[in-house]
Design a protein around this motif. Structure first.
Motif, PDB file in Angstrom:
ATOM      1  N   GLU A 289      33.117  27.966  42.440  1.00 41.95           N
ATOM      2  CA  GLU A 289      31.888  28.734  42.249  1.00 41.95           C
ATOM      3  C   GLU A 289      32.148  30.209  41.965  1.00 41.95           C
ATOM      4  OE1 GLU A 289      29.086  28.103  45.452  1.00 41.95           O
ATOM      5  OE2 GLU A 289      29.564  25.969  45.488  1.00 41.95           O
ATOM      6  N   ILE A 290      32.887  30.866  42.826  1.00 45.17           N
ATOM      7  CA  ILE A 290      33.126  32.306  42.643  1.00 45.17           C
ATOM      8  C   ILE A 290      33.970  32.574  41.399  1.00 45.17           C
ATOM      9  CG2 ILE A 290      34.193  34.363  43.660  1.00 45.17           C
ATOM     10  CD1 ILE A 290      33.114  33.303  46.392  1.00 45.17           C
TER      11      ILE A 290
ATOM     12  N   GLY B 218      40.426  46.122  31.732  1.00 38.08           N
ATOM     13  CA  GLY B 218      40.604  46.144  33.178  1.00 38.08           C
ATOM     14  C   GLY B 218      40.252  44.786  33.744  1.00 38.08           C
ATOM     15  N   ALA B 219      39.587  44.799  34.900  1.00 35.21           N
ATOM     16  CA  ALA B 219      39.238  43.535  35.553  1.00 35.21           C
ATOM     17  C   ALA B 219      37.995  43.735  36.413  1.00 35.21           C
ATOM     18  CB  ALA B 219      40.404  43.043  36.402  1.00 35.21           C
ATOM     19  N   ILE B 220      37.388  42.620  36.769  1.00 36.71           N
ATOM     20  CA  ILE B 220      36.216  42.602  37.637  1.00 36.71           C
ATOM     21  C   ILE B 220      36.504  41.593  38.744  1.00 36.71           C
ATOM     22  CG2 ILE B 220      35.092  40.903  36.150  1.00 36.71           C
ATOM     23  CD1 ILE B 220      32.406  42.192  36.947  1.00 36.71           C
TER      24      ILE B 220
ATOM     25  N   LYS C 205      34.434  34.968  36.087  1.00 38.89           N
ATOM     26  CA  LYS C 205      34.793  34.811  34.672  1.00 38.89           C
ATOM     27  C   LYS C 205      33.570  35.001  33.782  1.00 38.89           C
ATOM     28  CE  LYS C 205      36.792  30.778  34.774  1.00 38.89           C
ATOM     29  NZ  LYS C 205      37.592  29.572  34.445  1.00 38.89           N
ATOM     30  N   GLY C 206      32.420  34.521  34.233  1.00 39.16           N
ATOM     31  CA  GLY C 206      31.186  34.707  33.463  1.00 39.16           C
ATOM     32  C   GLY C 206      30.812  36.172  33.344  1.00 39.16           C
TER      33      GLY C 206
ATOM     34  N   TYR D 276      41.861  33.263  36.003  1.00 38.99           N
ATOM     35  CA  TYR D 276      41.475  34.268  36.998  1.00 38.99           C
ATOM     36  C   TYR D 276      42.603  34.440  38.011  1.00 38.99           C
ATOM     37  CZ  TYR D 276      40.388  30.233  39.969  1.00 38.99           C
ATOM     38  OH  TYR D 276      40.456  29.069  40.693  1.00 38.99           O
ATOM     39  N   ALA D 277      42.603  35.586  38.668  1.00 45.46           N
ATOM     40  CA  ALA D 277      43.609  35.911  39.679  1.00 45.46           C
ATOM     41  C   ALA D 277      43.008  35.788  41.072  1.00 45.46           C
ATOM     42  CB  ALA D 277      44.116  37.338  39.472  1.00 45.46           C
ATOM     43  N   VAL D 278      43.872  35.548  42.048  1.00 43.33           N
ATOM     44  CA  VAL D 278      43.425  35.483  43.438  1.00 43.33           C
ATOM     45  C   VAL D 278      44.279  36.406  44.305  1.00 43.33           C
ATOM     46  CG1 VAL D 278      42.467  33.156  43.296  1.00 43.33           C
ATOM     47  CG2 VAL D 278      44.857  33.463  43.951  1.00 43.33           C
ATOM     48  N   ASP D 279      43.674  36.865  45.356  1.00 44.20           N
ATOM     49  CA  ASP D 279      44.337  37.647  46.398  1.00 44.20           C
ATOM     50  C   ASP D 279      44.114  36.863  47.681  1.00 44.20           C
ATOM     51  OD1 ASP D 279      44.705  39.321  48.610  1.00 44.20           O
ATOM     52  OD2 ASP D 279      43.696  41.034  47.719  1.00 44.20           O
ATOM     53  N   MET D 280      45.187  36.310  48.206  1.00 46.67           N
ATOM     54  CA  MET D 280      45.121  35.474  49.402  1.00 46.67           C
ATOM     55  C   MET D 280      45.570  36.289  50.616  1.00 46.67           C
ATOM     56  SD  MET D 280      44.069  32.587  48.157  1.00 46.67           S
ATOM     57  CE  MET D 280      44.504  31.271  49.276  1.00 46.67           C
TER      58      MET D 280
END
Length: 149
Positions: free
Chosen positions: A129-130, A110-112, A135-136, A83-87
């Motif tokens: 958790e998130i 695409g992405a969610i 991913k689920g 998964y990707a993160v935006d910090m």
């Protein structure tokens, strides 16, 4: 992704949501959002470099990745995590977690993502958790695409 830009196709808000300018139809660069980085992580390095060369890596906040080698490192970490993160790269005070969504033939749809204030995206919730929920959700969308196509 359309014309090497991220396109927001759908957005839902929770009861305590922070309203942002990221509305349906918005087109934005790929390099600073978790959604964009989740998509870029699915592409070969030469394609990412080409997009960065043509579109640039303009800063949006002080946290925005603006160097292609830093972006490539972040995309490698994205692939390893799943998964990707935006910090706070797209909006000060906001964090985001995103996962790519692929079709049955493994092409990227695409992405969610889930975005929230930094105060709600910390510790165990942000690190485990998130991401697991995102991913689920991506997995469910992928499975539905297999049985609908």
């Amino acid at each position: 992704m359309e014309h090497d830009r991220n396109v927001i196709l759908y957005k839902a808000h929770g009861e305590e949501a922070i309203r942002t300018s990221h509305e349906t139809g918005l087109r934005e660069p790929l390099h600073y959002s978790a959604l964009g980085k989740a998509i870029l992580a699915e592409l070969p390095e030469d394609r990412v470099r080409d997009i960065a060369d043509r579109r640039g890596l303009a800063p949006v906040t002080e946290q925005t990745i603006t160097e292609v080698d830093d972006l490539l490192s972040e995309l490698e970490a994205t692939r390893e995590r799943g998964y990707a993160v935006d910090m706070e790269e797209a909006k000060p005070g906001m964090r985001c977690v995103a996962a790519s969504v692929s079709s049955a033939d493994n092409s990227n749809y695409g992405a969610i993502s889930v975005a929230a204030p930094k105060s709600r995206m910390q510790g165990e919730r942000f690190e485990n958790e998130i991401p697991e929920l995102v991913k689920g959700a991506a997995n469910v969308i992928e499975l539905n695409s297999i049985y609908v196509e």
